[in-house]
Design a protein around this motif. Structure first.
Motif, PDB file in Angstrom:
ATOM      1  N   MET A 135      43.354  55.507  38.942  1.00  0.00           N
ATOM      2  CA  MET A 135      42.140  54.582  39.557  1.00  0.00           C
ATOM      3  C   MET A 135      41.309  53.772  38.732  1.00  0.00           C
ATOM      4  SD  MET A 135      42.749  55.985  42.790  1.00  0.00           S
ATOM      5  CE  MET A 135      41.115  55.864  43.961  1.00  0.00           C
ATOM      6  N   GLY A 136      41.516  54.612  37.838  1.00  0.00           N
ATOM      7  CA  GLY A 136      40.562  54.461  36.957  1.00  0.00           C
ATOM      8  C   GLY A 136      40.522  53.069  35.392  1.00  0.00           C
ATOM      9  N   TYR A 137      42.063  52.789  36.106  1.00  0.00           N
ATOM     10  CA  TYR A 137      42.556  51.832  35.251  1.00  0.00           C
ATOM     11  C   TYR A 137      42.354  50.707  35.928  1.00  0.00           C
ATOM     12  CZ  TYR A 137      45.406  48.102  33.646  1.00  0.00           C
ATOM     13  OH  TYR A 137      46.421  47.159  33.076  1.00  0.00           O
ATOM     14  N   PHE A 138      42.613  50.846  37.619  1.00  0.00           N
ATOM     15  CA  PHE A 138      42.382  49.240  37.934  1.00  0.00           C
ATOM     16  C   PHE A 138      41.178  48.940  38.681  1.00  0.00           C
ATOM     17  CE2 PHE A 138      47.119  50.677  39.299  1.00  0.00           C
ATOM     18  CZ  PHE A 138      47.696  48.728  40.035  1.00  0.00           C
ATOM     19  N   LEU A 139      39.818  50.246  38.347  1.00  0.00           N
ATOM     20  CA  LEU A 139      38.718  49.614  38.137  1.00  0.00           C
ATOM     21  C   LEU A 139      38.166  48.783  37.140  1.00  0.00           C
ATOM     22  CD1 LEU A 139      35.893  50.028  39.539  1.00  0.00           C
ATOM     23  CD2 LEU A 139      35.228  51.567  37.909  1.00  0.00           C
ATOM     24  N   GLU A 140      39.270  49.106  36.337  1.00  0.00           N
ATOM     25  CA  GLU A 140      38.584  48.441  34.931  1.00  0.00           C
ATOM     26  C   GLU A 140      39.514  46.966  34.972  1.00  0.00           C
ATOM     27  OE1 GLU A 140      38.741  50.029  31.092  1.00  0.00           O
ATOM     28  OE2 GLU A 140      37.517  51.312  31.290  1.00  0.00           O
ATOM     29  N   LEU A 141      40.757  47.050  35.370  1.00  0.00           N
ATOM     30  CA  LEU A 141      41.036  44.805  35.507  1.00  0.00           C
ATOM     31  C   LEU A 141      39.943  45.319  36.801  1.00  0.00           C
ATOM     32  CD1 LEU A 141      43.982  44.263  35.138  1.00  0.00           C
ATOM     33  CD2 LEU A 141      45.240  45.444  37.340  1.00  0.00           C
ATOM     34  N   ARG A 142      40.046  45.450  37.578  1.00  0.00           N
ATOM     35  CA  ARG A 142      39.258  45.171  39.062  1.00  0.00           C
ATOM     36  C   ARG A 142      38.128  43.916  38.125  1.00  0.00           C
ATOM     37  NH1 ARG A 142      34.719  44.850  41.644  1.00  0.00           N
ATOM     38  NH2 ARG A 142      34.343  43.545  43.577  1.00  0.00           N
ATOM     39  N   ASN A 143      37.434  44.588  37.220  1.00  0.00           N
ATOM     40  CA  ASN A 143      36.618  44.028  36.271  1.00  0.00           C
ATOM     41  C   ASN A 143      36.828  42.886  35.538  1.00  0.00           C
ATOM     42  OD1 ASN A 143      34.421  46.249  37.877  1.00  0.00           O
ATOM     43  ND2 ASN A 143      34.211  47.061  36.123  1.00  0.00           N
ATOM     44  N   ARG A 144      38.054  42.968  35.189  1.00  0.00           N
ATOM     45  CA  ARG A 144      38.633  42.065  34.083  1.00  0.00           C
ATOM     46  C   ARG A 144      38.999  40.996  34.859  1.00  0.00           C
ATOM     47  NH1 ARG A 144      42.215  42.991  28.909  1.00  0.00           N
ATOM     48  NH2 ARG A 144      42.957  40.592  28.426  1.00  0.00           N
ATOM     49  N   ILE A 145      39.349  41.464  35.562  1.00  0.00           N
ATOM     50  CA  ILE A 145      39.649  39.607  36.765  1.00  0.00           C
ATOM     51  C   ILE A 145      38.153  38.717  37.127  1.00  0.00           C
ATOM     52  CG2 ILE A 145      40.704  38.764  38.715  1.00  0.00           C
ATOM     53  CD1 ILE A 145      42.800  41.624  38.346  1.00  0.00           C
ATOM     54  N   LEU A 146      37.463  39.940  38.100  1.00  0.00           N
ATOM     55  CA  LEU A 146      36.092  39.214  38.254  1.00  0.00           C
ATOM     56  C   LEU A 146      35.496  38.205  37.527  1.00  0.00           C
ATOM     57  CD1 LEU A 146      35.649  41.842  41.036  1.00  0.00           C
ATOM     58  CD2 LEU A 146      36.667  39.626  41.503  1.00  0.00           C
ATOM     59  N   LYS A 147      35.997  39.135  35.675  1.00  0.00           N
ATOM     60  CA  LYS A 147      34.446  38.677  34.943  1.00  0.00           C
ATOM     61  C   LYS A 147      35.498  37.506  34.018  1.00  0.00           C
ATOM     62  CE  LYS A 147      31.731  42.589  34.741  1.00  0.00           C
ATOM     63  NZ  LYS A 147      31.110  43.799  33.935  1.00  0.00           N
ATOM     64  N   GLN A 148      36.869  37.487  33.548  1.00  0.00           N
ATOM     65  CA  GLN A 148      37.063  37.353  32.507  1.00  0.00           C
ATOM     66  C   GLN A 148      38.286  36.086  33.478  1.00  0.00           C
ATOM     67  OE1 GLN A 148      38.550  39.220  29.186  1.00  0.00           O
ATOM     68  NE2 GLN A 148      36.821  40.466  29.545  1.00  0.00           N
TER      69      GLN A 148
END
Length: 220
Positions: free
Chosen positions: A79-92
């Motif tokens: 769950m933690g990884y997918f949260l960081e992945l989501r943020n990376r996709i949206l920001k980068q």
């Protein structure tokens, strides 16, 4: 206009269904569609909980219900990884992946696993940057485009993995195919959403506490 509890629950379910469509796309032979599917799982999957949080202040007992779930999500590396992945996709805008091709049985001269070649086909490929396989087709202007097909899994298997994984998530995420992780992630999100609907939806639909998933067990 302020949204009702039913509106919020309906929006949360619609958001989850969008993420589920992304999971369905991960099974597609079309490479870019697979890639888009992975993005949608990450972005819309976690958005389910953001929509659910709109219930705070609208229903009694929300913090008592959501607090333990939030703590479990924080302690869950997937769950933690997918949260960081989501943020990376949206920001980068980036979704780093690697591709691995496993050939069980394939004759280099046998084109049958690719099926009938489309008009203009000039070559075949396996496992491109999107994890897709198929034919390269030459257009009338001389440019080429990929024509994707699904190869028999008993002959060739193409697996994609997330790359550039933060160290704290490596043990839980590395060397696990995208599809496997996406299914686990959305299964956990589905449990959270179902629990929310039972807790705050029409009381006639509320399931006995004994039927709730262990993943959603309250922490006293």
């Amino acid at each position: 206009m302020a949204r009702s509890v039913d509106d919020i629950l309906r929006d949360a379910r619609a958001t989850f269904e969008t993420a589920q469509l992304g999971l369905d796309d991960l099974d597609s032979a079309d490479g870019p569609r697979r890639f888009a599917g992975a993005r949608n799982v990450a972005v819309f999957g976690r958005s389910v909980t953001f929509v659910i949080q709109n219930l705070n202040g609208k229903v009694a007992g929300f913090e008592d219900w959501y607090g333990p779930i939030q703590e479990r999500m924080k302690g869950d590396p997937v769950m933690g990884y997918f949260l960081e992945l989501r943020n990376r996709i949206l920001k980068q805008g980036s979704l780093p992946t690697t591709t691995r091709v496993i050939v069980a049985e394939l004759d280099a001269g046998d084109t049958r696993p690719w099926g009938r070649p489309p008009r203009g086909a000039i070559s075949r490929f396996i496992g491109d940057e999107y994890g897709g396989s198929g034919w390269m087709v030459e257009l009338s202007d001389g440019s080429t485009i990929p024509y994707y097909v699904k190869l028999p899994s008993d002959k060739v298997r193409v697996e994609q993995f997330f790359a550039e994984i933060p160290v704290k998530f490596e043990e839980a995420v590395s060397e696990r195919p995208l599809e496997e992780l996406a299914k686990e992630y959305l299964a956990k999100m589905a449990e959270i959403l179902s629990s929310c609907e039972k807790e705050f939806g029409p009381k006639s639909k509320t399931a006995p506490a004994s039927q709730r998933s262990p993943y959603l067990k309250r922490i006293k």
